[in-house]
Design a protein around this motif. Sequence first.
Motif, PDB file in Angstrom:
ATOM      1  N   ASP A   1       0.843  -1.188   0.000  1.00 26.80           N
ATOM      2  CA  ASP A   1       0.000   0.000   0.000  1.00 26.80           C
ATOM      3  C   ASP A   1       0.879   1.239   0.000  1.00 26.80           C
ATOM      4  O   ASP A   1       2.052   1.195   0.389  1.00 26.80           O
ATOM      5  CB  ASP A   1      -0.899   0.030   1.245  1.00 26.80           C
ATOM      6  CG  ASP A   1      -1.874  -1.120   1.288  1.00 26.80           C
ATOM      7  OD1 ASP A   1      -2.984  -0.975   0.752  1.00 26.80           O
ATOM      8  OD2 ASP A   1      -1.523  -2.176   1.855  1.00 26.80           O
ATOM      9  N   CYS A   2       0.307   2.361  -0.414  1.00 29.03           N
ATOM     10  CA  CYS A   2       1.014   3.626  -0.259  1.00 29.03           C
ATOM     11  C   CYS A   2       0.026   4.694   0.193  1.00 29.03           C
ATOM     12  O   CYS A   2      -1.149   4.700  -0.205  1.00 29.03           O
ATOM     13  CB  CYS A   2       1.737   4.035  -1.537  1.00 29.03           C
ATOM     14  SG  CYS A   2       0.710   4.696  -2.849  1.00 29.03           S
ATOM     15  N   LEU A   3       0.506   5.570   1.057  1.00 29.42           N
ATOM     16  CA  LEU A   3      -0.294   6.675   1.561  1.00 29.42           C
ATOM     17  C   LEU A   3       0.016   7.915   0.740  1.00 29.42           C
ATOM     18  O   LEU A   3       1.167   8.363   0.669  1.00 29.42           O
ATOM     19  CB  LEU A   3       0.026   6.930   3.037  1.00 29.42           C
ATOM     20  CG  LEU A   3      -0.664   8.131   3.684  1.00 29.42           C
ATOM     21  CD1 LEU A   3      -2.171   7.924   3.728  1.00 29.42           C
ATOM     22  CD2 LEU A   3      -0.115   8.380   5.088  1.00 29.42           C
ATOM     23  N   SER A   4      -0.999   8.467   0.093  1.00 32.40           N
ATOM     24  CA  SER A   4      -0.852   9.699  -0.673  1.00 32.40           C
ATOM     25  C   SER A   4      -0.998  10.887   0.275  1.00 32.40           C
ATOM     26  O   SER A   4      -2.023  11.032   0.949  1.00 32.40           O
ATOM     27  CB  SER A   4      -1.915   9.780  -1.774  1.00 32.40           C
ATOM     28  OG  SER A   4      -2.020  11.099  -2.265  1.00 32.40           O
TER      29      SER A   4
ATOM     30  N   ALA B   1      -1.515  -5.272  -6.872  1.00 27.11           N
ATOM     31  CA  ALA B   1      -1.351  -5.742  -8.252  1.00 27.11           C
ATOM     32  C   ALA B   1       0.078  -5.593  -8.734  1.00 27.11           C
ATOM     33  O   ALA B   1       0.500  -6.249  -9.689  1.00 27.11           O
ATOM     34  CB  ALA B   1      -2.300  -4.974  -9.176  1.00 27.11           C
ATOM     35  N   ALA B   2       0.863  -4.727  -8.078  1.00 27.80           N
ATOM     36  CA  ALA B   2       2.252  -4.509  -8.497  1.00 27.80           C
ATOM     37  C   ALA B   2       3.185  -5.597  -7.989  1.00 27.80           C
ATOM     38  O   ALA B   2       4.343  -5.672  -8.415  1.00 27.80           O
ATOM     39  CB  ALA B   2       2.737  -3.153  -7.997  1.00 27.80           C
TER      40      ALA B   2
ATOM     41  N   ARG C   1       4.476   2.475 -10.761  1.00 30.82           N
ATOM     42  CA  ARG C   1       3.954   1.607  -9.700  1.00 30.82           C
ATOM     43  C   ARG C   1       4.334   0.152  -9.974  1.00 30.82           C
ATOM     44  O   ARG C   1       3.494  -0.749  -9.942  1.00 30.82           O
ATOM     45  CB  ARG C   1       2.430   1.760  -9.573  1.00 30.82           C
ATOM     46  CG  ARG C   1       1.961   3.217  -9.436  1.00 30.82           C
ATOM     47  CD  ARG C   1       2.261   3.772  -8.062  1.00 30.82           C
ATOM     48  NE  ARG C   1       2.077   5.207  -7.955  1.00 30.82           N
ATOM     49  CZ  ARG C   1       0.941   5.810  -7.596  1.00 30.82           C
ATOM     50  NH1 ARG C   1      -0.131   5.086  -7.334  1.00 30.82           N
ATOM     51  NH2 ARG C   1       0.884   7.120  -7.494  1.00 30.82           N
ATOM     52  N   SER C   2       5.627  -0.047 -10.230  1.00 31.73           N
ATOM     53  CA  SER C   2       6.101  -1.390 -10.558  1.00 31.73           C
ATOM     54  C   SER C   2       7.472  -1.634  -9.931  1.00 31.73           C
ATOM     55  O   SER C   2       8.232  -0.700  -9.670  1.00 31.73           O
ATOM     56  CB  SER C   2       6.191  -1.574 -12.075  1.00 31.73           C
ATOM     57  OG  SER C   2       7.129  -0.654 -12.632  1.00 31.73           O
TER      58      SER C   2
END
Length: 432
Positions: A187-190, A201-202, A245-246
Amino acid sequence: MEENKQKSIHDILPLDLIHIILLRIPVKHLGRLRCVSKLWHSLISDPDFAESHLHLSLAPTHACIYRKVSTESYLVHLEEVFNGDNYQVKEVSFPFKKQPPSKFRVMGSCRGFVLLHQEPHFFVVWNPLTGFSKRVSYSWLNILHRSKGRYFYFPGNAILYGFGYDATRDDYLVVVAWKDSNCQLLDCLSLRTNSWINLDAALPKRFGFCLWESEGLFLNGSIHWLPYSLKHYSEGLLIFDLKERSFSKMSLPEQLIMGGPATFVILGGCLALYFQDYVEGNTHIWVMKEYRVHSSWTLYVIPCLEFEPLCLSNGSDIIALDSILAGPLKFAKYNIRGELLQHFTRPAHLPHNIYKYGSYLVYTESLLLLPSDRKKVKEESTMVKKKNDKSKSILEILPLELIHRILLWVPVSHLARLRCVSKLWDSLISDL
């Protein structure tokens, strides 16, 4: 007499040339240069100028925040360490409304911002140079529903984490990889939207997060992680591209032979790792001089065992912590041939025990603002300019040697007219 008729620098230099000169002044002086005039205040406060200065500045300013205890921290400008008695250590306060909490951690840096984490669920993004900070409260509830667990503790349960900037979306991101039962999650926090983004999915199949160190380093739009132990170095560096995002990998030097774990750093805008050779009594530093070009890995050997590289000075000299030196402040400067150029001598006015214990973070200073603050700052800057007309002379703000450097950048066609700025400038230009 004619020599007494001094002119403003604005009467002599075109605006675009003033802008170019300001872009080349070290960032630590720019804050005070806002006082020269309303025009300079407007130019320096412009978010576009801050972005340009970060990329075009001739010499980045490297700062080191040394945290002795939770309530006692100091700021060191590393390029100034070797200026003798002119050297200054500034006590800094972390951007908490109350006394700094005992349970907070410095998580990393990106483009002049320092990321702090405060338990139980707060991030603080802070620019120590400008003083701007943003407190971000987050919740794990929207990501825990994908797992079988009921609790997630950051950073303790994070297998990997990193702080970086996605230029295509103009967003700062905190990336977190974690594991629940047999499931790996990402996950990433924007910080732009203060929301979590699911990046599962990455994840490649059969991906072993545990092979890499947990804290990543940001460079060139990606976060990088170093393998956790020597036996996993064949896996190479793990890279997460914030735009695409990979994930991908980057191989390490084949000649890399270590007797112990390596440490991952950024030196002169390049990926680097170093380790101690206890047999020879040296420190080996591998630097990737061209990003993602495997053949550019270059080895430097420093004849010092307890050596921690912090940054590059003058493009090639290495400033480092050197615990072999006597005294609590153990900064040293070596050239790339391994020759000791200077070591730090603590001025008498500094407390002798400032750096005896604690942790540190090295970062590059900038004037950047978070995307959410830019519009607000522009409005406040306009109000300040209308109310405050207390201008200062550039001679009251900049050191003489920096004024001399500025004059060297000015085209010859303008130098004759700059003699009118002051008697000092007339004298300096005559000596050029």
